[in-house]
Design a protein around this motif. Sequence first.
Motif, PDB file in Angstrom:
ATOM      1  N   LEU A 181      -5.234   1.458  -3.917  1.00  0.00           N
ATOM      2  CA  LEU A 181      -5.495   0.344  -3.010  1.00  0.00           C
ATOM      3  C   LEU A 181      -6.391   0.806  -1.879  1.00  0.00           C
ATOM      4  O   LEU A 181      -6.272   1.910  -1.416  1.00  0.00           O
ATOM      5  N   GLN A 232       0.824  -1.210   0.000  1.00  0.00           N
ATOM      6  CA  GLN A 232       0.000   0.000   0.000  1.00  0.00           C
ATOM      7  C   GLN A 232       0.862   1.267   0.000  1.00  0.00           C
ATOM      8  O   GLN A 232       0.561   2.232  -0.702  1.00  0.00           O
ATOM      9  N   TYR A 285       2.390   1.814  -3.373  1.00  0.00           N
ATOM     10  CA  TYR A 285       1.416   2.375  -4.319  1.00  0.00           C
ATOM     11  C   TYR A 285       1.257   3.880  -4.103  1.00  0.00           C
ATOM     12  O   TYR A 285       1.190   4.659  -5.069  1.00  0.00           O
ATOM     13  N   GLN A 309       0.265  -7.581  -5.098  1.00  0.00           N
ATOM     14  CA  GLN A 309      -0.317  -7.632  -3.752  1.00  0.00           C
ATOM     15  C   GLN A 309      -1.415  -8.699  -3.689  1.00  0.00           C
ATOM     16  O   GLN A 309      -1.480  -9.470  -2.728  1.00  0.00           O
TER      17      GLN A 309
END
Length: 200
Positions: free
Chosen positions: A200, A110, A113, A132
């Motif tokens: 995400l 996360q 990202y 992921q």
Amino acid sequence: MNPSMRSALRRLGWGLVFPLVDLHLGSFDVLPDIIGYIMILIALGQLGAGDGGFKQARWLAAVLIFLSLPQLMVKTSIDINQLTAAPLGMHIYVQGTAILHALLAYLIFQGLYTVARPIAPPELLDAIVNRQKLYMAVFASQLIFYPFLLNLDESWANMLLLIGIFIFVAELLLIRLPFRLSQIRNTPIDYGDNPGTSPL
């Protein structure tokens, strides 16, 4: 991306190598997990200074530093042919640290990202999301099958070996991402009305 962030991303990548490689000479761990988690903690601290995505991951890395201390003195991994013979406490320790490591990996995905979103091309953003999903699916499979393997014939341990191979590949795919991000030197990307993969 400034040089400090690129350096932190590379440190994060190298830090993730240590928990992945379980190489022992007797009871001595050639690549101690604790060193890797310290590197991860330092890297997350540097990355978190400019972005909040890694703050929760830092706490997990600190916990894993503490939990990896016994590995400096004894071999804490369980060989496949020792699954049924290993004490329950060892299984709890191995699975507990594995769960925390997987959660750490999830938070790192996360955070990566978040770092990549303004500067990376859509292909790299897609890679982060897809890797992921693969990582978490493979780990969930291992988590589901593991308790059953303790009560089945040892021949079923091959299933755990196969899942272990997939986890190894998923870890390698994660490790590659910080290094790819560290190579980006361009200016932020304006996605306009076509942001590609959703965050995400």
